[in-house]
Design an enzyme around this catalytic site. Structure first.
Site, PDB file in Angstrom:
ATOM      1  N   GLU A  44      37.645  40.360  44.364  1.00  0.00           N
ATOM      2  CA  GLU A  44      37.921  40.854  45.719  1.00  0.00           C
ATOM      3  C   GLU A  44      37.156  39.988  46.715  1.00  0.00           C
ATOM      4  O   GLU A  44      36.047  39.541  46.446  1.00  0.00           O
ATOM      5  CB  GLU A  44      37.437  42.304  45.818  1.00  0.00           C
ATOM      6  N   LYS A 119      45.215  46.763  49.164  1.00  0.00           N
ATOM      7  CA  LYS A 119      44.353  47.811  48.599  1.00  0.00           C
ATOM      8  C   LYS A 119      44.707  49.185  49.167  1.00  0.00           C
ATOM      9  O   LYS A 119      44.757  49.379  50.388  1.00  0.00           O
ATOM     10  CB  LYS A 119      42.896  47.459  48.941  1.00  0.00           C
ATOM     11  N   CYS A 160      39.175  46.988  43.301  1.00  0.00           N
ATOM     12  CA  CYS A 160      37.843  47.587  43.453  1.00  0.00           C
ATOM     13  C   CYS A 160      37.859  49.125  43.448  1.00  0.00           C
ATOM     14  O   CYS A 160      38.082  49.729  42.400  1.00  0.00           O
ATOM     15  CB  CYS A 160      37.196  47.022  44.719  1.00  0.00           C
TER      16      CYS A 160
END
Ligand code: KGT
Length: 279
Positions: A44, A119, A160
């Protein structure tokens, strides 16, 4: 002879600008390809990583103009590898919203972007030690899950904090993912407590390989991240692990037949039931 897919995770300590971010990650990707990896994954925030409190709109580029994204596309083409840019922080492109997208980009060996994922779960968290994150202030969350096609089957894309949402991973696996990418920039305290366990749980629950390249160490703005990049097989066994937070290359060979074997042995992925809500 053992057959399998040779992959490499790049562990980084990305600096705060896209030009520097590219210079940091490029030699590691070259090394990974020279050592035989055909599919390479970065963490990320691979273009730049900074304490988000200060992220200004001027720091952002469009995806098509970001120095690191363009450089990495050219590099994938030069090296003839598949490359997952775990995420780049780029303009969301949504009119009226100045926030960034935290976006995974899959690049094929011609350098073309073949899949993108924004995300879904942004990190708005206050940790006990005083660390505070308000990712939603600077990042516009995506609104769709995403599977990407590769020559080795379907890849589920997550980023993440998404790792804490098991239903997302189950949905990706049910839709055909035999590999799930979890590029990350985990905090140190949560990394130490949860990182490996969460990743192993997601692999066991999905019967998929989990590929987790991470940022690690103390970044130039003082932020600290938990490295320990990890590859987990569909049975939940850690098959490759960086035992440190230093930048580097982590190789693994994936026996992709393990996905079907594990799911045949424990078919939990197809045993979901609907039930009345708890009273
Ligand atoms: O800010 C950037 O440039 C890149 N993005 C991140 O670092 C993000 C948002 S602040 N970090 C996480 O999601 C950590 C999750 C985590 O540590 C946990 O779930 O425990």
């Amino acid at each position: 002879m053992t057959q399998g897919l040779d992959i490499a995770l790049i562990q980084t300590r990305t600096p705060a600008t896209a030009a520097a971010g590219l210079a940091h990650v490029e030699p590691l990707i070259r090394q990974a390809a020279a050592e035989g990896a055909r599919f390479i994954l970065t963490p990320e925030g691979s273009n730049f990583l900074e304490q988000r409190r200060g992220l200004r709109e001027e720091a952002l580029s469009d995806e098509g103009e970001d120095a690191a994204v363009l450089g990495l596309q050219a590099l994938a083409a030069e090296l003839g590898v598949w490359l997952l840019i775990g995420s780049a922080i780029v303009r969301s492109g949504v009119p009226g919203d100045a926030r960034a997208a935290n976006r995974s980009l899959l690049v094929d060996p011609t350098g073309a972007i073949t899949a993108r994922y924004d995300k879904l779960h942004v990190f708005d968290v206050d940790l006990a030690g005083g660390e505070t994150y308000r990712e939603s202030a600077s990042v516009r969350p995506g609104d769709a899950a995403k599977l990407a096609d590769t020559p080795w089957g379907r890849l589920g894309l997550t980023i993440c904090y998404d790792v804490r949402f098991p239903h997302l991973h189950r949905a990706l696996a049910k839709a055909g993912a035999g590999m799930i990418a979890v590029p990350a920039a985990f905090t140190r305290p949560t990394g130490e407590a949860h990182w490996e366990t969460l990743l192993r749980a997601r692999a066991i629950e999905t019967g998929a390989f989990v590929l987790a390249p991470a940022q690690g160490g103390r970044h130039e703005d003082g932020r600290q991240t938990w490295g320990r990049s990890l590859v987990v097989d569909p049975w939940g066994v850690v098959i490759a692990k960086a035992d440190h937070d230093e930048p580097g290359v982590l190789h693994a060979r994936l026996d992709l037949g393990a996905v079907d074997r594990v799911r045949a042995s424990i078919p939990a992925l197809s045993h979901d039931r609907t039930f009345d809500p708890p009273q």
